[in-house]
Write a protein that holds these residues in place. Structure first.
Motif, short mmCIF file in Angstrom:
data_model
loop_
_atom_site.label_atom_id
_atom_site.label_comp_id
_atom_site.label_asym_id
_atom_site.label_seq_id
_atom_site.Cartn_x
_atom_site.Cartn_y
_atom_site.Cartn_z
N GLY A 20 0.78 -1.22 0.00
CA GLY A 20 0.00 0.00 0.00
C GLY A 20 0.81 1.27 0.00
N GLU A 21 2.06 1.23 -0.43
CA GLU A 21 2.91 2.40 -0.39
C GLU A 21 2.97 3.15 -1.72
OE1 GLU A 21 6.69 1.13 1.05
OE2 GLU A 21 5.95 0.68 3.06
N ILE A 22 2.31 2.62 -2.72
CA ILE A 22 2.32 3.27 -4.02
C ILE A 22 1.43 4.51 -3.96
CG2 ILE A 22 1.68 3.03 -6.44
CD1 ILE A 22 2.26 0.05 -6.16
N TYR A 23 1.91 5.58 -4.52
CA TYR A 23 1.12 6.81 -4.61
C TYR A 23 1.18 7.24 -6.07
CZ TYR A 23 -0.63 11.49 -3.40
OH TYR A 23 -1.38 12.64 -3.29
N ASP A 24 0.17 6.81 -6.82
CA ASP A 24 0.15 7.05 -8.26
C ASP A 24 -0.38 8.46 -8.53
OD1 ASP A 24 -0.81 7.12 -11.01
OD2 ASP A 24 -0.40 4.97 -11.03
N ALA A 55 0.80 7.38 4.22
CA ALA A 55 2.23 7.15 4.39
C ALA A 55 3.04 8.25 3.70
CB ALA A 55 2.62 5.79 3.82
N LYS A 56 4.18 8.59 4.29
CA LYS A 56 5.15 9.50 3.65
C LYS A 56 4.52 10.82 3.20
CE LYS A 56 7.76 5.50 1.99
NZ LYS A 56 8.30 4.77 0.81
N ASN A 57 3.63 11.36 4.03
CA ASN A 57 2.98 12.64 3.73
C ASN A 57 2.12 12.60 2.46
OD1 ASN A 57 4.02 14.10 5.98
ND2 ASN A 57 5.98 14.24 4.90
N ASN A 58 1.74 11.42 2.02
CA ASN A 58 0.92 11.32 0.80
C ASN A 58 -0.44 11.99 0.97
OD1 ASN A 58 2.87 9.96 -0.64
ND2 ASN A 58 2.09 7.94 -0.14
N PHE A 59 -1.03 11.84 2.16
CA PHE A 59 -2.34 12.46 2.35
C PHE A 59 -2.26 13.98 2.31
CE2 PHE A 59 -5.64 14.18 5.25
CZ PHE A 59 -6.71 13.99 4.40
N GLU A 63 -4.46 16.31 0.11
CA GLU A 63 -5.27 17.36 0.71
C GLU A 63 -5.00 18.71 0.05
OE1 GLU A 63 -6.67 18.01 5.31
OE2 GLU A 63 -4.54 17.70 4.90
N ASN A 64 -3.75 18.94 -0.29
CA ASN A 64 -3.35 20.23 -0.86
C ASN A 64 -3.89 20.46 -2.27
OD1 ASN A 64 -1.97 20.98 1.43
ND2 ASN A 64 0.02 20.29 0.68
N ASN A 78 -10.50 11.33 15.82
CA ASN A 78 -9.19 10.96 16.37
C ASN A 78 -8.20 10.54 15.30
OD1 ASN A 78 -9.76 11.25 19.27
ND2 ASN A 78 -11.18 9.56 18.93
N PHE A 79 -8.34 11.14 14.12
CA PHE A 79 -7.50 10.75 12.99
C PHE A 79 -6.01 10.91 13.29
CE2 PHE A 79 -5.05 12.49 9.40
CZ PHE A 79 -5.04 11.40 8.57
N GLU A 80 -5.60 12.09 13.75
CA GLU A 80 -4.18 12.35 13.93
C GLU A 80 -3.56 11.42 14.96
OE1 GLU A 80 -6.46 14.71 13.72
OE2 GLU A 80 -5.84 15.89 11.96
N ALA A 81 -4.19 11.33 16.12
CA ALA A 81 -3.62 10.52 17.19
C ALA A 81 -3.53 9.05 16.79
CB ALA A 81 -4.46 10.66 18.46
N PHE A 82 -4.57 8.55 16.16
CA PHE A 82 -4.57 7.13 15.81
C PHE A 82 -3.58 6.82 14.71
CE2 PHE A 82 -6.12 3.47 13.41
CZ PHE A 82 -6.18 2.54 14.42
N ASN A 83 -3.60 7.60 13.63
CA ASN A 83 -2.72 7.30 12.50
C ASN A 83 -1.26 7.51 12.83
OD1 ASN A 83 -4.18 6.69 9.74
ND2 ASN A 83 -5.51 8.04 10.91
N ASN A 84 -0.96 8.53 13.61
CA ASN A 84 0.43 8.78 13.95
C ASN A 84 1.01 7.66 14.82
OD1 ASN A 84 0.35 11.17 12.57
ND2 ASN A 84 0.04 12.44 14.37
N LYS A 85 0.16 7.06 15.63
CA LYS A 85 0.65 6.06 16.57
C LYS A 85 0.60 4.65 16.02
CE LYS A 85 -0.15 4.30 21.26
NZ LYS A 85 -0.98 4.41 22.48
#
Length: 248
Positions: A20-24, A55-59, A63-64, A78-85
């Motif tokens: 799941g690391e591909i960012y096309d 992953a790797k700031n892809n979101f 978003e930008n 709780n997106f930030e807390a959960f995903n970061n951890k």
């Protein structure tokens, strides 16, 4: 008002490495164009996306792409807390026009019984307007998560609730039993209710994994519902889109 749900497979199309690391970039731009075209059709249209890549700031790059003065990206509670951890991959979002009628409400959050920590807190987003609830989901394999889905439906079954997304359920799985239990609580499989075929394929696995379930009172407000198979057949993602229209 129309609602579209798409599992965009982490913005990566086919994932040969399985991580799941591909960012096309091309697919992401196609997603952006699809979002803007769809939301411009009607002020209160909604798009749910499952398996967005964090992953790797892809979101952040995703978003930008969107003008925040025109659009809102609704992230899970709780997106930030959960995903970061715990789990940076594969979360669910909703996108609306900034001045639509929708307000985000708390969706499904599973608490780990041993640790007390959030588990699978990134798999759903709920939007509400009056008695209408839209719950976009990417249901994991965890049976306890299914219990949370059932509890959520039971608490809201007297409203016009629509649960749409990738259910990850098929005939040979124990999740199918939970799916059937949800229907015994009054949830209606809208596709079958409108005369659709249960053998309709919505994923490259050859199964129907993507569903729209509705409360009894909600069914009467559905004007149409169908699958957008071209998204899967053209390689945009490995899932068909789910499209339905609700009369407010």
């Amino acid at each position: 008002m129309e609602v579209l749900s798409v599992n965009c497979n982490k913005c990566g199309g086919v994932r040969p490495n399985g991580k799941g690391e591909i960012y096309d970039t091309l697919i992401v731009k196609q997603i952006k164009n699809m979002v803007e075209d769809f939301l411009e059709l009607e002020e209160n249209n909604v798009i749910f996306f499952n398996e967005i890549n964090n992953a790797k700031n892809n979101f952040k790059a995703f978003e930008n792409l969107f003008d925040e003065e025109k659009y809102i990206i609704h992230k899970p509670s709780n997106f930030e807390a959960f995903n970061n951890k715990n789990h940076p991959y594969g979360f669910t979002i909703a996108i609306t026009k900034r001045f639509s009628v929708w307000e985000k409400t708390r969706a499904i959050e599973l608490i780990d019984r041993k640790s007390g920590d959030l588990s699978y807190a990134n798999k759903s987003v709920a939007l509400q307007n009056g008695d209408i609830i839209l719950l976009g989901v990417h249901i994991p394999y965890d049976i306890e998560y299914w219990d949370e889905i059932i509890n959520y439906f039971e608490k809201n079954h007297e409203k016009r609730i629509y649960i749409v997304g990738d259910y990850n359920v098929f005939d040979e799985s124990n999740r199918k039993l939970k799916f059937e239990e949800l229907k015994t609580k009054g949830a209606i499989d809208v596709w079958l209710n409108m005369g659709g075929d249960n053998s309709h394929i919505t994923c490259t696995t050859g199964k129907r994994l993507d569903y729209l379930l509705s409360s009894v009172i909600g069914v009467s407000s559905i004007k149409k519902m169908g699958y957008i198979d071209s998204l899967r057949l053209n390689g945009f993602t490995d899932h068909s889109g789910v499209l339905f229209e609700v009369e407010r």
